[in-house]
Design an enzyme around this catalytic site. Structure first.
Site, short mmCIF file in Angstrom:
data_model
loop_
_atom_site.label_atom_id
_atom_site.label_comp_id
_atom_site.label_asym_id
_atom_site.label_seq_id
_atom_site.Cartn_x
_atom_site.Cartn_y
_atom_site.Cartn_z
N ASN A 129 -53.10 -4.50 5.83
CA ASN A 129 -52.19 -3.91 4.86
C ASN A 129 -52.92 -3.30 3.67
O ASN A 129 -52.29 -3.00 2.64
CB ASN A 129 -51.18 -4.95 4.38
CG ASN A 129 -50.06 -5.16 5.38
OD1 ASN A 129 -49.74 -4.27 6.16
ND2 ASN A 129 -49.46 -6.35 5.35
N ASP A 183 -46.85 -1.86 2.87
CA ASP A 183 -45.99 -2.84 3.55
C ASP A 183 -45.69 -4.06 2.68
O ASP A 183 -46.29 -5.12 2.83
CB ASP A 183 -46.61 -3.27 4.87
CG ASP A 183 -45.60 -4.01 5.75
OD1 ASP A 183 -44.42 -4.10 5.35
OD2 ASP A 183 -45.99 -4.50 6.82
N ASP A 187 -48.14 -10.68 2.05
CA ASP A 187 -48.78 -10.53 3.36
C ASP A 187 -50.02 -9.66 3.22
O ASP A 187 -50.23 -8.70 3.96
CB ASP A 187 -47.79 -9.90 4.35
CG ASP A 187 -48.24 -10.02 5.80
OD1 ASP A 187 -48.97 -10.98 6.12
OD2 ASP A 187 -47.85 -9.17 6.62
#
Length: 347
Positions: free
Chosen positions: A228, A244, A223
């Site tokens: 992030n 994350d 992701d």
């Protein structure tokens, strides 16, 4: 330890419960808490008595198994041990025995906390790391990001996941679409158009993966969007820092690259070149995977709709995504999927 079946399991996770969980985990806080933006999990910043600042993540019940979470933690630790700028969870060290808290038998980075209501939560705690958004218009920033991801994939390619999911058209596309159909969340007013365009789009996704042939599957952040990536201008962790790893998975390398490219199609080619130049310093890249960017974008769109539908009973979601329940959302999704069809048809 049983997981809650309540569709709103976070209802009793108030600041007092967070402080209690941290104390039992061996990380007593001084009372200063800040709830951070997260819809999937519940994430709190806490100032500890020793002056340090940590981030506590309470995992959404029933989303991942303990084995999947511990594999995420082990991956983060492996990357951090290789001097990658990744924030790994801390080993929890309870100061005393209490039936409300226990460590996972397979890993000290995962705690189980039971609140006064009897609800159980799985908890991980990481050091806080702050930074700003990366300047993706800057060629050197893109090259630096490419070097970081090349280093990350060089490490991740040494092992494999046993429990995490694989990113493919079945998992993120067909299965997600079927869950939307079975759940009846698609607006009846636009269901026909969405069903037609989503089916056609996924057919083109399947064709794109089939044309590519066997993929080199590696462990991924999964992701890797700009939110992030925390950019630091100085100090020990200067440059990009990845946070994350909640969606880490197995898949093609390009999945960790394409979300860092600009949305304007005219600017993609130059940005892609800078990103891959940096990546190539540490890892070979199969340029055929560039043809999977639009298929991967299509999978992300359908998977995101299914994610919203599956979380709709959580009170935070109708507040945060009020447009999801409207016919206009599905009409827009059908239009965007048609754009994806047109883009994939070009290749």
């Amino acid at each position: 330890m049983p997981l809650p079946t309540d569709p709103t399991p976070y209802a009793d996770l108030d600041p007092q419960a967070v402080l209690h969980a941290l104390t039992l985990a061996g990380l007593p806080a001084d009372g200063r808490l800040l709830q951070l933006n997260s819809y999937e999990n519940r994430v709190w910043q806490a100032h500890l008595d020793d002056g340090s600042v940590v981030v506590a993540k309470f995992y959404r019940p029933r989303r991942w198994t303990d084995a999947q979470i511990l594999e995420e933690h082990a991956f983060a630790a492996e990357l951090a041990d290789a001097d990658l700028p990744v924030v790994a969870p801390l080993a929890l060290k309870p100061l005393f025995d209490d039936p409300a808290f226990s460590l996972n038998a397979s890993g000290a980075t995962l705690g189980h906390y039971t609140g006064e209501s009897g609800q159980s939560f799985r908890l991980a705690v990481s050091p806080r790391r702050v930074g700003r958004a990366p300047e993706l218009e800057d060629p050197e920033t893109l090259a630096w990001l490419g070097r970081m991801l090349g280093r990350l994939h060089a490490v991740s390619g040494r092992g494999r996941f046993e429990h995490r999911r694989t990113l493919d058209s079945t998992t993120f596309g067909h299965a997600a679409r079927q869950r939307l159909i079975d759940g009846g969340q698609v607006s009846p007013e636009t269901a026909g158009r969405w069903l037609r365009t989503s089916a056609e789009a996924l057919d083109l996704v399947d064709q794109a993966f089939a044309r590519h042939g066997p993929l080199r599957q590696i462990r991924l952040h999964g992701d890797c969007h700009p939110g992030n990536v925390l950019w630091r201008d100085e100090g020990q962790f200067a440059g990009p820092n990845l946070v994350d790893l909640d969606d880490c998975c197995t898949g093609p390398a390009v999945q960790d690259l394409w979300m860092l490219l600009p949305g304007e199609r005219g600017a993609v080619s130059a940005a892609q070149s800078h990103l891959l130049d940096g990546y190539g310093d540490f890892m070979d890249f199969d340029h055929r995977e560039l043809l999977l960017i639009e298929p991967l974008r299509t999978l992300r769109m359908i998977h995101h709709s299914a994610w919203l539908a599956e979380r709709w009973d959580d009170p935070a979601f109708p507040i945060g995504f009020p447009w999801f329940a409207s016919p206009s959302y599905w009409d827009q999704q059908a239009a965007e999927l048609q754009e994806q069809i047109d883009r994939m048809a070009e290749f």
